[in-house]
Motif scaffolding. Structure first.
Motif, mmCIF file in Angstrom:
data_model
loop_
_atom_site.group_PDB
_atom_site.id
_atom_site.type_symbol
_atom_site.label_atom_id
_atom_site.label_comp_id
_atom_site.label_asym_id
_atom_site.label_seq_id
_atom_site.Cartn_x
_atom_site.Cartn_y
_atom_site.Cartn_z
ATOM 1 N N GLU A 80 62.525 99.025 -31.235
ATOM 2 C CA GLU A 80 61.903 97.827 -30.658
ATOM 3 C C GLU A 80 62.908 96.709 -30.409
ATOM 4 O OE1 GLU A 80 58.811 98.226 -29.693
ATOM 5 O OE2 GLU A 80 58.913 100.205 -30.633
ATOM 6 N N ARG A 81 64.091 96.810 -30.981
ATOM 7 C CA ARG A 81 65.126 95.789 -30.767
ATOM 8 C C ARG A 81 65.541 95.792 -29.311
ATOM 9 N NH1 ARG A 81 66.142 92.051 -33.564
ATOM 10 N NH2 ARG A 81 68.027 91.743 -32.379
ATOM 11 N N PRO A 82 65.991 94.651 -28.820
ATOM 12 C CA PRO A 82 66.495 94.627 -27.445
ATOM 13 C C PRO A 82 67.694 95.567 -27.306
ATOM 14 C CG PRO A 82 66.269 92.390 -28.313
ATOM 15 C CD PRO A 82 66.035 93.333 -29.456
ATOM 16 N N SER A 83 67.819 96.134 -26.149
ATOM 17 C CA SER A 83 68.965 96.999 -25.888
ATOM 18 C C SER A 83 70.222 96.144 -25.733
ATOM 19 C CB SER A 83 68.734 97.782 -24.597
ATOM 20 O OG SER A 83 69.899 98.457 -24.231
ATOM 21 N N PRO A 84 71.367 96.632 -26.192
ATOM 22 C CA PRO A 84 72.602 95.866 -26.018
ATOM 23 C C PRO A 84 73.127 95.902 -24.575
ATOM 24 C CG PRO A 84 73.036 97.900 -27.173
ATOM 25 C CD PRO A 84 71.557 97.817 -27.006
ATOM 26 N N VAL A 85 72.551 96.761 -23.745
ATOM 27 C CA VAL A 85 72.915 96.807 -22.329
ATOM 28 C C VAL A 85 71.655 96.857 -21.469
ATOM 29 C CG1 VAL A 85 75.160 97.938 -22.622
ATOM 30 C CG2 VAL A 85 73.118 99.324 -22.300
ATOM 31 N N ARG A 86 71.774 96.310 -20.289
ATOM 32 C CA ARG A 86 70.706 96.435 -19.294
ATOM 33 C C ARG A 86 71.258 97.320 -18.196
ATOM 34 N NH1 ARG A 86 67.691 93.631 -14.828
ATOM 35 N NH2 ARG A 86 69.607 92.657 -14.135
ATOM 36 N N ILE A 87 70.668 98.485 -18.056
ATOM 37 C CA ILE A 87 71.126 99.450 -17.062
ATOM 38 C C ILE A 87 70.526 99.079 -15.713
ATOM 39 C CG2 ILE A 87 71.072 101.862 -16.344
ATOM 40 C CD1 ILE A 87 70.945 102.596 -19.336
#
Length: 187
Positions: free
Chosen positions: A77-84
């Motif tokens: 549920e944590r935000p992803s460290p990258v936005r693809i």
């Protein structure tokens, strides 16, 4: 039959990104879903800083991710460290580009960079539209023949997180992309 060499990404990346309106993206090579791909992404600085402070490296292995989630279910549920943003395949043929990008639709846009004579073919354009692929010409100035479908389902699974972690790992261990690396990515 004559085989054409794959276009050189080093010279293409800035122009292709500008044509798509994706300036500011990082270009990394990642083996996502067992196929090497060129992925365009943006680092989430806040989540990256949090991960660095916590000493939490990328979890770029399926078994390791499943173990981490078993111990800490909230990790998914944590935000992803990258936005693809998407994946790009610069190829001489539509078939080769399509094969490289086919499985990536659940994670981001898919863009084929092709010679103009290939990208403008009615059959290629129709198939690209039907499947949501973007088409950009390899010749400068790069022309967007077909914009990619950028819709990505909001329903996320652990596989989505795995791909994000693989791309995050590629960002952190990023090496400059050379013509040789790009050519090796040809399918």
């Amino acid at each position: 039959m004559t085989t054409q060499p794959a276009p050189d990404l080093r010279s293409l990346a800035p122009g292709v990104l500008a044509a798509l309106g994706w300036q500011g993206c990082q270009v990394v090579t990642a083996r996502a879903l067992s196929t090497p791909r060129v992925v365009l992404c943006e680092l989430d600085e806040r989540e990256h800083a949090r991960r660095q402070e916590s000493g939490l490296p990328p979890t770029a292995d399926a078994l390791l991710l499943r173990c981490r989630v078993a111990v800490d279910p909230a990790f998914l549920e944590r935000p992803s460290p990258v936005r693809i943003r998407g994946a790009v395949a610069a190829r001489a043929s539509w078939r080769s580009a399509r094969a490289n990008l086919a499985e990536f639709g659940a994670f981001g846009a898919r863009v084929a960079v092709l010679p103009a004579r290939v990208a403008r073919q009615d059959a290629v354009r129709a198939e690209a539209i039907y499947h949501g692929f973007g088409l950009v010409t390899v010749e400068k100035p790069h022309e967007v023949i077909q914009s990619p479908d950028t819709y990505v389902s909001t329903k996320r699974t652990w596989v989505h997180r795995l791909v994000e972690e693989i791309v995050y790992d590629a960002v952190l261990s990023r090496k400059p992309l050379s013509a040789g690396t790009w050519a090796a990515m040809r399918s």
